[in-house]
Design a protein around this motif. Structure first.
Motif, short mmCIF file in Angstrom:
data_model
loop_
_atom_site.label_atom_id
_atom_site.label_comp_id
_atom_site.label_asym_id
_atom_site.label_seq_id
_atom_site.Cartn_x
_atom_site.Cartn_y
_atom_site.Cartn_z
N UNK A 191 -1.79 4.38 -1.14
CA UNK A 191 -1.85 2.95 -1.47
C UNK A 191 -0.47 2.43 -1.78
N UNK A 192 -0.16 1.28 -1.24
CA UNK A 192 1.10 0.63 -1.54
C UNK A 192 0.86 -0.47 -2.57
N UNK A 193 1.94 -1.02 -3.12
CA UNK A 193 1.80 -2.12 -4.06
C UNK A 193 1.02 -3.27 -3.44
N UNK A 194 0.02 -3.74 -4.14
CA UNK A 194 -0.79 -4.85 -3.65
C UNK A 194 -1.95 -4.47 -2.76
N UNK A 195 -2.02 -3.20 -2.34
CA UNK A 195 -3.18 -2.77 -1.54
C UNK A 195 -4.43 -2.84 -2.39
#
Length: 177
Positions: free
Chosen positions: A102-106
């Motif tokens: 997961x990336x930031x904002x996912x």
């Protein structure tokens, strides 16, 4: 297929060998997720004759699948958000919301799928958090449990998971939520 029942087949660790029984077990699926250790593009082409496929690379896969197959996938199927990766440690989400997948904002996934262990696993409830379901479909090649060769099927509709089952290749339900 928003608004209608969708059956998702989940498979992992084919290692280049998709038996006729595994192929037949996925014949009623509207979409197939492959959680890595595919073993060659021919496996994905064969699965695509049944339904659209979302796949991720396993530790035994190489960059032979093109840009559509990466280390992680985040499909939304039937309104349900998935996070798919091969190794369990790469997709497990910490209490703080961190995960290699997961990336930031996912968005936080509803369902987390991994492969690699060759052992079926179906976790629901507090142990699956922040997802609703954390699972491994097992393996159709060299299983490492008494369950034998397994796949999973999930019925989803309107953003809800209605049923999840891990089955052997004869269709017998082994684990269900």
């Amino acid at each position: 297929m928003e608004g209608s029942l969708m059956r998702i087949g989940i498979i992992s660790d084919t290692h280049g060998s998709l038996s006729p029984q595994a192929y037949a077990a996925l014949a009623d699926c509207d979409h197939i997720i492959h959680a890595g250790d595919i073993g060659g593009p021919a496996i994905l082409r064969e699965l695509e004759t049944l339904a659209p496929v979302t796949a991720v690379l396993g530790n035994n896969d190489f960059a032979e699948y093109g840009s559509d197959v990466g280390l992680f996938a985040r499909p939304v199927l039937g309104g349900v958000k998935f996070l798919v990766g091969h190794k369990p440690g790469d997709v497990r989400v910490s209490r703080g919301g961190a995960s290699r997948g997961l990336g930031p904002g996912d968005p936080i996934p509803d369902v987390i799928v991994h492969g690699h262990t060759h052992v079926p696993e179906l976790v629901v409830g507090p142990e699956a958090r922040p997802a609703s379901i954390y699972m491994c479909p097992g393996a159709v090649f060299r299983p490492r449990s008494d369950f034998g060769r397994t796949i999973a099927k999930m019925d989803v509709e309107n953003g809800r998971v209605l049923r999840t089952a891990i089955e052997d290749l004869t269709g017998k339900t082994l684990l269900e939520a």
